[in-house]
Write an enzyme that holds these catalytic residues in place. Structure first.
Site, PDB file in Angstrom:
ATOM      1  N   CYS A 157       0.812  -1.220   0.000  1.00 48.25           N
ATOM      2  CA  CYS A 157       0.000   0.000   0.000  1.00 48.25           C
ATOM      3  C   CYS A 157       0.846   1.271   0.000  1.00 48.25           C
ATOM      4  O   CYS A 157       0.321   2.359  -0.216  1.00 48.25           O
ATOM      5  CB  CYS A 157      -0.936   0.007   1.197  1.00 48.25           C
ATOM      6  SG  CYS A 157      -1.992  -1.437   1.250  1.00 48.25           S
TER       7      CYS A 157
ATOM      8  N   HIS B  37      -2.714   7.115   3.516  1.00 42.20           N
ATOM      9  CA  HIS B  37      -3.237   5.845   3.015  1.00 42.20           C
ATOM     10  C   HIS B  37      -4.541   5.543   3.746  1.00 42.20           C
ATOM     11  O   HIS B  37      -4.662   5.795   4.947  1.00 42.20           O
ATOM     12  CB  HIS B  37      -2.203   4.747   3.268  1.00 42.20           C
ATOM     13  CG  HIS B  37      -2.719   3.383   2.945  1.00 42.20           C
ATOM     14  ND1 HIS B  37      -3.377   3.104   1.769  1.00 42.20           N
ATOM     15  CD2 HIS B  37      -2.701   2.214   3.648  1.00 42.20           C
ATOM     16  CE1 HIS B  37      -3.735   1.834   1.761  1.00 42.20           C
ATOM     17  NE2 HIS B  37      -3.338   1.272   2.888  1.00 42.20           N
TER      18      HIS B  37
ATOM     19  N   ASN C 257     -10.000   0.022   1.381  1.00 41.32           N
ATOM     20  CA  ASN C 257      -8.551   0.084   1.175  1.00 41.32           C
ATOM     21  C   ASN C 257      -8.240  -0.402  -0.245  1.00 41.32           C
ATOM     22  O   ASN C 257      -8.348  -1.587  -0.540  1.00 41.32           O
ATOM     23  CB  ASN C 257      -7.864  -0.798   2.225  1.00 41.32           C
ATOM     24  CG  ASN C 257      -6.347  -0.807   2.082  1.00 41.32           C
ATOM     25  OD1 ASN C 257      -5.798  -0.304   1.109  1.00 41.32           O
ATOM     26  ND2 ASN C 257      -5.677  -1.408   3.053  1.00 41.32           N
TER      27      ASN C 257
HETATM   28  N1  ACO Z   1     -17.207  -8.654  11.267  1.00 43.56           N
HETATM   29  C1  ACO Z   1     -17.537  -8.930  12.543  1.00 43.56           C
HETATM   30  N2  ACO Z   1     -16.639  -9.241  13.466  1.00 43.56           N
HETATM   31  C2  ACO Z   1     -15.354  -9.284  13.112  1.00 43.56           C
HETATM   32  C3  ACO Z   1     -14.933  -9.009  11.805  1.00 43.56           C
HETATM   33  C4  ACO Z   1     -15.914  -8.694  10.859  1.00 43.56           C
HETATM   34  N3  ACO Z   1     -15.652  -8.406   9.583  1.00 43.56           N
HETATM   35  N4  ACO Z   1     -13.595  -9.125  11.748  1.00 43.56           N
HETATM   36  C5  ACO Z   1     -13.174  -9.445  12.974  1.00 43.56           C
HETATM   37  N5  ACO Z   1     -14.239  -9.550  13.799  1.00 43.56           N
HETATM   38  C6  ACO Z   1     -14.264  -9.874  15.207  1.00 43.56           C
HETATM   39  C7  ACO Z   1     -13.075 -10.684  15.652  1.00 43.56           C
HETATM   40  O1  ACO Z   1     -13.317 -12.040  15.400  1.00 43.56           O
HETATM   41  C8  ACO Z   1     -13.011 -10.347  17.122  1.00 43.56           C
HETATM   42  O2  ACO Z   1     -13.940 -11.139  17.790  1.00 43.56           O
HETATM   43  P1  ACO Z   1     -13.579 -11.749  19.235  1.00 43.56           P
HETATM   44  O3  ACO Z   1     -13.325 -10.568  20.119  1.00 43.56           O
HETATM   45  O4  ACO Z   1     -14.811 -12.531  19.583  1.00 43.56           O
HETATM   46  O5  ACO Z   1     -12.354 -12.579  19.017  1.00 43.56           O
HETATM   47  C9  ACO Z   1     -13.505  -8.919  17.202  1.00 43.56           C
HETATM   48  O6  ACO Z   1     -14.190  -8.671  15.953  1.00 43.56           O
HETATM   49  C10 ACO Z   1     -12.398  -7.889  17.355  1.00 43.56           C
HETATM   50  O7  ACO Z   1     -11.355  -8.201  16.452  1.00 43.56           O
HETATM   51  P2  ACO Z   1     -10.105  -7.292  16.325  1.00 43.56           P
HETATM   52  O8  ACO Z   1      -9.168  -7.893  15.324  1.00 43.56           O
HETATM   53  O9  ACO Z   1      -9.575  -6.934  17.652  1.00 43.56           O
HETATM   54  O10 ACO Z   1     -10.764  -5.994  15.695  1.00 43.56           O
HETATM   55  P3  ACO Z   1     -10.085  -4.618  15.454  1.00 43.56           P
HETATM   56  O11 ACO Z   1     -10.842  -3.592  16.162  1.00 43.56           O
HETATM   57  O12 ACO Z   1      -8.605  -4.672  15.639  1.00 43.56           O
HETATM   58  O13 ACO Z   1     -10.359  -4.404  13.895  1.00 43.56           O
HETATM   59  C11 ACO Z   1      -9.266  -4.573  11.777  1.00 43.56           C
HETATM   60  C12 ACO Z   1      -9.874  -5.326  12.946  1.00 43.56           C
HETATM   61  C13 ACO Z   1     -10.354  -3.730  11.128  1.00 43.56           C
HETATM   62  C14 ACO Z   1      -8.719  -5.590  10.785  1.00 43.56           C
HETATM   63  C15 ACO Z   1      -8.145  -3.657  12.295  1.00 43.56           C
HETATM   64  O14 ACO Z   1      -7.267  -4.375  13.112  1.00 43.56           O
HETATM   65  C16 ACO Z   1      -7.349  -3.012  11.210  1.00 43.56           C
HETATM   66  O15 ACO Z   1      -7.850  -2.170  10.475  1.00 43.56           O
HETATM   67  N6  ACO Z   1      -6.062  -3.345  11.116  1.00 43.56           N
HETATM   68  C17 ACO Z   1      -5.092  -2.683  10.262  1.00 43.56           C
HETATM   69  C18 ACO Z   1      -5.531  -2.469   8.892  1.00 43.56           C
HETATM   70  C19 ACO Z   1      -5.134  -3.570   8.020  1.00 43.56           C
HETATM   71  O16 ACO Z   1      -4.684  -4.598   8.432  1.00 43.56           O
HETATM   72  N7  ACO Z   1      -5.329  -3.301   6.745  1.00 43.56           N
HETATM   73  C20 ACO Z   1      -5.094  -4.238   5.770  1.00 43.56           C
HETATM   74  C21 ACO Z   1      -3.798  -4.167   5.140  1.00 43.56           C
HETATM   75  S1  ACO Z   1      -2.764  -2.897   5.574  1.00 43.56           S
HETATM   76  C22 ACO Z   1      -2.432  -2.184   4.231  1.00 43.56           C
HETATM   77  O17 ACO Z   1      -3.049  -1.247   3.908  1.00 43.56           O
HETATM   78  C23 ACO Z   1      -1.491  -2.803   3.350  1.00 43.56           C
END
Ligand code: ACO
Length: 356
Positions: free
Chosen positions: A112, A250, A280
């Protein structure tokens, strides 16, 4: 030698098929509320064409905005991590499609962060005096790599492309300074594990092309990484946070963007955010957001614009753009994608069937 490499053209191409959170919730165990509150995304686009087609239209629009013809382009860098083909480069496909017959072309994969990396490389090549007119494109078809049983990643990504034209200038403009980095120790935190020569291509299960990631780890490193690169860039230019007129970050997660703005003590009114519409789109997020900021009248002559990105690698990048005088295109292109007669869910039908 040229002192600066000004941005003289800009354009974007987002495919027409819209995939809403509600539609995703009909096939994946998630909800509009979860996606909106955890990421800021409401909908994203799903492409019916490969990466090079999106890049081609964005490039044609950027060339029209700069009022230059394809034969004038002598450098074409395509930032992508979702190429049409590995051999040849996707940039070669784009060169053929836009007829940029005089251009040196290559793909640049920095996840990205690819657009900021590419802008940095093209700026240096123009400043060296070796190249006169460069196209820098960020184009991605990320939805192609989604495994619909991984709900954390499935809801975050979309497709699109953005492009800019760079030309030499003696006025302070373009990318004044940029700094790039990578945290290879965390390379596995975001990967498509089976898309390359590290696997046994004759193994029965080879070829599972799924995006896999550790969202929490990326989140943590993203904010720190973008902040670190921004500090270096501002320090090098002798600027302070208040000197920033606009931030184009980004677009991976609204909360990541808000954390960066908070860290820099910059009001969110100075931050360009369109993640709600596109999700994204990897290396396309920044050129698409820049184009929309220009179209929306948010960029003024002389503005100092901070670009900040992070992505697969885990790469990180920041750069400070000084905008020139012109904020309107010189002409418009009538380039369009081939028509799409499918809904987003129809385009994704087979992928959903195979991965759910
Ligand atoms: N729908 C519903 N629930 C979900 C989903 C979904 N799509 N995805 C995860 N959950 C659940 C999980 O299973 C977890 O449940 P649990 O507590 O019972 O185990 C709960 O939601 C919380 O999960 P977390 O991973 O802690 O959620 P978080 O608030 O961290 O959000 C996310 C997750 C959106 C992926 C976030 O961590 C994020 O944006 N991370 C960085 C961005 C990223 O990785 N981008 C992609 C690539 S980076 C780049 O741009 C190259």
């Amino acid at each position: 030698m040229s002192e600066f490499a000004a941005i003289t053209g800009w354009g974007k191409c987002v495919p027409p098929a819209i995939l809403t959170n509600e539609q995703i919730s009909s096939v994946v165990d998630t909800s509009d509320e979860w996606i909106r509150t955890r990421s800021g995304i409401r909908e994203r686009r799903v492409s019916h064409v490969p990466c090079s087609d999106l890049a081609t239209v964005a490039a044609q629009r950027a060339m029209a905005a700069a009022d230059i013809g394809p034969e004038e382009i002598d450098l074409l860098i395509l930032a992508t991590c979702t190429p049409d083909t590995v051999i040849p480069s996707t940039a070669a496909h784009v060169q053929r499609k836009i007829a940029a017959v005089n251009a040196a072309v290559f793909d640049l994969n920095a996840g990205c962060s690819g657009f900021v990396y590419s802008l940095s490389v093209a700026t240096a090549m123009i400043r060296s005096g070796s190249y006169k007119k460069a196209l820098v494109i960020g184009s991605e078809r990320v939805t192609w790599f989604i495994n619909w049983s991984f709900r954390d990643s499935a809801v975050l990504f979309g497709d699109g492309a953005g492009a800019v034209v760079l030309e030499p200038s003696d006025k302070e403009s373009g990318l004044l300074f940029s700094h790039l980095g990578c945290e290879g120790d965390a390379a596995d935190a975001l990967q498509v594990p089976e898309f390359g020569t590290s696997g046994n291509r004759f193994a029965d299960n080879y070829g599972v092309l799924d995006i896999q990631f550790d969202g929490r780890e990326i989140f943590r490193r993203a904010v720190k990484g973008m902040a670190k690169e921004t500090r270096i860039v501002l320090g090098e230019l002798g600027l302070v946070n208040d000197d920033i007129d606009l931030i184009i970050p980004h677009q991976a997660n609204r909360r990541i963007i808000e954390s960066l703005a908070k860290y820099l003590s910059v009001d969110m009114s100075k931050v360009v955010m369109n993640i709600q519409m596109y999700g994204n789109t990897s290396s396309a997020t920044i050129p698409v957001a820049l184009t929309e900021a220009l179209e929306g009248g948010r960029v003024r002559a002389g503005d100092r614009i901070l670009l900040a990105a992070f992505g697969a690698g885990l790469t990180r990048a920041a750069g400070l753009l000084r905008w020139g005088k012109r904020t309107t295109p010189l002409s418009e292109s009538d380039a369009e994608l081939p028509p799409c007669d499918q809904t987003a869910l129809e385009i994704l039908g087979e992928a959903i069937k195979h991965t759910l």
